[in-house]
Structures are given as C-alpha cells and as structure tokens.
Design a protein around this motif. Structure first.
Motif, PDB file in Angstrom:
ATOM      1  N   LEU A  96      -9.170 -23.611  -9.826  1.00 40.28           N
ATOM      2  CA  LEU A  96      -8.943 -22.288 -10.409  1.00 40.28           C
ATOM      3  C   LEU A  96      -8.502 -22.387 -11.868  1.00 40.28           C
ATOM      4  N   ILE A  97      -7.695 -23.395 -12.174  1.00 39.41           N
ATOM      5  CA  ILE A  97      -7.279 -23.595 -13.567  1.00 39.41           C
ATOM      6  C   ILE A  97      -8.484 -23.961 -14.427  1.00 39.41           C
ATOM      7  N   ALA A  98      -9.379 -24.799 -13.879  1.00 38.59           N
ATOM      8  CA  ALA A  98     -10.610 -25.154 -14.610  1.00 38.59           C
ATOM      9  C   ALA A  98     -11.447 -23.901 -14.891  1.00 38.59           C
ATOM     10  N   THR A 103     -10.269 -20.892 -15.384  1.00 40.50           N
ATOM     11  CA  THR A 103      -9.645 -20.132 -16.472  1.00 40.50           C
ATOM     12  C   THR A 103      -9.933 -20.763 -17.835  1.00 40.50           C
ATOM     13  N   VAL A 104     -10.038 -22.096 -17.879  1.00 39.94           N
ATOM     14  CA  VAL A 104     -10.378 -22.773 -19.139  1.00 39.94           C
ATOM     15  C   VAL A 104     -11.779 -22.339 -19.592  1.00 39.94           C
ATOM     16  N   ILE A 105     -12.720 -22.370 -18.659  1.00 40.34           N
ATOM     17  CA  ILE A 105     -14.110 -22.006 -18.989  1.00 40.34           C
ATOM     18  C   ILE A 105     -14.208 -20.528 -19.338  1.00 40.34           C
ATOM     19  N   TRP A 106     -13.527 -19.670 -18.571  1.00 36.75           N
ATOM     20  CA  TRP A 106     -13.530 -18.239 -18.891  1.00 36.75           C
ATOM     21  C   TRP A 106     -12.889 -17.973 -20.249  1.00 36.75           C
ATOM     22  N   GLY A 107     -11.882 -18.774 -20.605  1.00 34.58           N
ATOM     23  CA  GLY A 107     -11.266 -18.643 -21.926  1.00 34.58           C
ATOM     24  C   GLY A 107     -12.292 -18.873 -23.024  1.00 34.58           C
ATOM     25  N   GLY A 108     -13.156 -19.885 -22.827  1.00 35.82           N
ATOM     26  CA  GLY A 108     -14.247 -20.129 -23.771  1.00 35.82           C
ATOM     27  C   GLY A 108     -15.271 -19.001 -23.745  1.00 35.82           C
ATOM     28  N   GLY A 109     -15.331 -18.298 -22.615  1.00 39.10           N
ATOM     29  CA  GLY A 109     -16.263 -17.186 -22.480  1.00 39.10           C
ATOM     30  C   GLY A 109     -15.956 -16.036 -23.417  1.00 39.10           C
ATOM     31  N   PHE A 110     -14.676 -15.865 -23.813  1.00 38.30           N
ATOM     32  CA  PHE A 110     -14.321 -14.825 -24.780  1.00 38.30           C
ATOM     33  C   PHE A 110     -15.055 -15.062 -26.100  1.00 38.30           C
ATOM     34  N   GLN A 159     -14.579 -20.743  -8.126  1.00 37.49           N
ATOM     35  CA  GLN A 159     -13.547 -19.791  -7.723  1.00 37.49           C
ATOM     36  C   GLN A 159     -13.617 -19.504  -6.226  1.00 37.49           C
ATOM     37  N   THR A 160     -14.833 -19.252  -5.738  1.00 37.93           N
ATOM     38  CA  THR A 160     -15.014 -18.932  -4.327  1.00 37.93           C
ATOM     39  C   THR A 160     -14.585 -20.098  -3.434  1.00 37.93           C
ATOM     40  N   ALA A 161     -15.011 -21.317  -3.793  1.00 38.49           N
ATOM     41  CA  ALA A 161     -14.651 -22.499  -3.006  1.00 38.49           C
ATOM     42  C   ALA A 161     -13.138 -22.736  -3.031  1.00 38.49           C
ATOM     43  N   SER A 162     -12.511 -22.518  -4.201  1.00 44.64           N
ATOM     44  CA  SER A 162     -11.072 -22.769  -4.345  1.00 44.64           C
ATOM     45  C   SER A 162     -10.235 -21.755  -3.578  1.00 44.64           C
ATOM     46  N   GLN A 163     -10.697 -20.501  -3.534  1.00 50.91           N
ATOM     47  CA  GLN A 163      -9.914 -19.463  -2.864  1.00 50.91           C
ATOM     48  C   GLN A 163      -9.882 -19.609  -1.345  1.00 50.91           C
ATOM     49  N   LYS A 164     -10.616 -20.581  -0.843  1.00 55.05           N
ATOM     50  CA  LYS A 164     -10.541 -20.889   0.587  1.00 55.05           C
ATOM     51  C   LYS A 164      -9.181 -21.481   0.932  1.00 55.05           C
ATOM     52  N   TYR A 165      -8.509 -22.065  -0.073  1.00 46.26           N
ATOM     53  CA  TYR A 165      -7.243 -22.758   0.161  1.00 46.26           C
ATOM     54  C   TYR A 165      -6.060 -22.151  -0.605  1.00 46.26           C
ATOM     55  N   VAL A 166      -6.317 -21.095  -1.392  1.00 49.75           N
ATOM     56  CA  VAL A 166      -5.257 -20.435  -2.163  1.00 49.75           C
ATOM     57  C   VAL A 166      -5.312 -18.939  -1.868  1.00 49.75           C
ATOM     58  N   ASP A 167      -4.184 -18.337  -1.493  1.00 51.98           N
ATOM     59  CA  ASP A 167      -4.232 -16.914  -1.139  1.00 51.98           C
ATOM     60  C   ASP A 167      -4.499 -16.048  -2.362  1.00 51.98           C
ATOM     61  N   ALA A 182      -4.843 -14.749  -8.143  1.00 48.49           N
ATOM     62  CA  ALA A 182      -4.842 -13.770  -9.232  1.00 48.49           C
ATOM     63  C   ALA A 182      -3.892 -14.194 -10.350  1.00 48.49           C
ATOM     64  N   ILE A 183      -2.720 -14.715  -9.971  1.00 49.42           N
ATOM     65  CA  ILE A 183      -1.744 -15.161 -10.972  1.00 49.42           C
ATOM     66  C   ILE A 183      -2.288 -16.350 -11.757  1.00 49.42           C
ATOM     67  N   ILE A 184      -2.877 -17.319 -11.047  1.00 43.57           N
ATOM     68  CA  ILE A 184      -3.468 -18.487 -11.726  1.00 43.57           C
ATOM     69  C   ILE A 184      -4.585 -18.053 -12.664  1.00 43.57           C
ATOM     70  N   LEU A 185      -5.430 -17.127 -12.201  1.00 41.19           N
ATOM     71  CA  LEU A 185      -6.565 -16.683 -13.014  1.00 41.19           C
ATOM     72  C   LEU A 185      -6.126 -15.907 -14.251  1.00 41.19           C
ATOM     73  N   SER A 186      -4.872 -15.427 -14.268  1.00 39.63           N
ATOM     74  CA  SER A 186      -4.367 -14.740 -15.466  1.00 39.63           C
ATOM     75  C   SER A 186      -4.243 -15.706 -16.646  1.00 39.63           C
ATOM     76  N   MET A 187      -4.291 -17.024 -16.358  1.00 37.64           N
ATOM     77  CA  MET A 187      -4.244 -18.025 -17.428  1.00 37.64           C
ATOM     78  C   MET A 187      -5.493 -17.980 -18.310  1.00 37.64           C
ATOM     79  N   GLU A 188      -6.491 -17.217 -17.878  1.00 33.68           N
ATOM     80  CA  GLU A 188      -7.689 -17.009 -18.705  1.00 33.68           C
ATOM     81  C   GLU A 188      -7.298 -16.514 -20.098  1.00 33.68           C
TER      82      GLU A 188
END
Length: 290
Positions: free
Chosen positions: A10-12, A14-21, A224-232, A237-243
C-alpha cells in the motif's frame, strides 16, 4: 508477515500515485479530463484482461457485480475530482479528496456494524490534519467545486470499502478487470457527453497518460486490491493518505515547488497517523493469537 508485506504494498501504491500528480499535470497540457480517464482506464483494462484471461472462464455473476460496484465507485471518485477541480483550487481539491480517510470507518460501521476503535479514529483525524496542512491555504471557504470534490471523496471511500470486502470472497485479477472495464465504459460515455472527442495529444501527453494507465492505474489497483486482503479498510485508507506526502515530494523534486514549514509538519503528522494506526494493531495481535 503477509500483513506487513501488504502494508509495504500500500505504501508503494502511494509513492506511485504521488508521481501521478505530476503525470496528470503534464497530461492536462494536451488532453481533456475525460480523455485522460478514458485512455488510462482503457490501458488498465487491456492489461488486466491479459492478466486474467484464464480466470475469466470461470467468472460468475457475483464477481461481476462486485467488480462493477468497485468500478462505479472508482469512476465517481475520479470524475467528481476532475470536475470539482475546475471550480476550486488544487489544494482544496486534494484536501477534500483525502476526507475519504474519515469516511471509510463510518461506512463500515453503517453497513456492517463494524466497531470503530479510538486509535483508528485518532489516526484518521491525524491524517486529515496532516493533509490539511499540506493542502489548505488561508481561504477556507467552500463553494460548488468543493461540494463536487466531497462527492469524489465519498466515491473513493466506497472504492476502498468495497475492495476490502470483496477481496476476501473473490479473485483479485477478476475483480480488477471488471472494475477497470466498468470505469472505462463510464469514462467513454462521459467523454461523448462532455464533447471531448477531439484528440490533439503531444508526445509528453502520451508518455504521461501511459504512466497513468500502466503504472498508476493497472499496477497500483492490482497491488491495492491484493494488499487489502490483509489490511482492514480503515487502516488502508489512512496508509493511502500518504499519497499527498509523496505528491508533495515529487512536486518539489520535479516541478520545483517551494518547501514550507507547513509542508514538513503536514508530512510528519500523516506519517505519525500511519504509525499510530498500525502500531496499535501490532500491539493487539499477540492477544488475538493466544
């Protein structure tokens, strides 16, 4: 171990989405909003279709329905974000979009009667405060564009919620293919409705939208989909705010935006929010295992 790999995933994202801006900023120089959405989701659909071609043989109605719900929520998020941006500032747009962080746990509570922990609420509030410091200027008034962006936040909140629920029941690659297919169909319809059918794309525009479609959409939403199988959903949502943190970093490095004390404080608070929500969960794990 899987949970920590999922958090890293999920952190990875947010890094890529950050570049998406930055990529979106470059793409908008020669492409209209719904043109960007149509191309990025078309590329993602083709890639996800190729990745899931064997799995699609055994697809059933429940998987299709789940993927369509995810795709509709994803489209609402992106569409209202783009339309809202035309009537408000980028800083307000980014902040109001990030409100999905506090919406997700309440959606889970209303629909599933899922309890909201104090530490999860604290992490969500801290994330919003951090994004606010990063994004908001002196003018805190709200207008039409801000209201549209709030709808966008609701869309992204439901996308995160649906993802957390459906990955526990259905196949990741199938869900993502249906999600992207739904989003591209809705984007193409919108492209015609808003009269954005004339394309005059520069080479920089194509490179930018290629990054958005292949990396920022296909790869990221699969991860994101694969990771959310193990993170509620709340912690996701909080981790993804690091975008917003990585978006700011890339804006400084590539677009040469000036660094301010508020930016630094905002980034620190968001990172603290991620640590609070996940360290609290780590402390609770030994109790549940015993």
């Amino acid at each position: 171990m899987k949970k920590y790999l999922a958090i890293a995933g999920l952190i990875a994202v947010t890094v890529i989405w950050g570049g998406g801006f930055v990529a979106s900023d470059m793409a908008l120089e020669s492409l209209r909003p719904f043109q960007i959405m149509a191309i990025r989701f078309l590329l993602a659909t083709l890639l996800m279709g190729a990745a899931s071609i064997r799995e699609l043989k055994g697809i059933d109605f429940k998987e299709i329905r789940a993927g369509v719900l995810m795709g509709c929520a994803l489209f609402v998020g992106f569409a209202f974000q783009i339309v809202g941006l035309q009537y408000t500032t980028p800083s307000k747009n980014a902040f109001l979009t990030a409100l999905n962080v506090v919406m997700v746990p309440f959606i889970a509570f209303v629909i599933l009667r899922k309890k909201i922990s104090i530490k999860s609420i604290a992490g969500a509030v801290m994330a919003i405060l951090g994004v606010g410091l990063l994004s908001l200027e002196k003018d805190l008034s709200l207008g039409v564009g801000d209201a549209l962006t709030l709808v966008c936040a609701v869309g992204f909140a439901f996308q995160i919620f649906f993802t957390s629920e459906f990955v526990k029941k259905y196949r990741v690659v199938v869900l993502n293919f249906i999600q992207m297919l739904t989003a591209v169909v809705l984007s193409v319809v919108s492209l015609f409705l808003f009269g954005e059918t004339k394309f005059q794309v520069t080479s920089k525009g194509w490179l930018s939208v290629l990054y958005l479609g292949v990396i920022s959409t296909a790869l990221c939403y699969l991860l994101q989909t694969a990771s959310q199988k193990y993170v509620d959903e709340t912690k996701a949502a909080i981790i993804l705010s690091m975008e917003s943190v990585f978006g700011t970093m890339f804006s400084i490095l590539i677009l040469h935006e000036q660094v301010t004390l508020r930016m630094v404080c905002g980034c620190i608070i968001i990172l603290a929010a991620v640590l609070v929500s996940n360290l609290a969960d780590a402390q609770a794990e030994p109790e549940t295992e015993g």
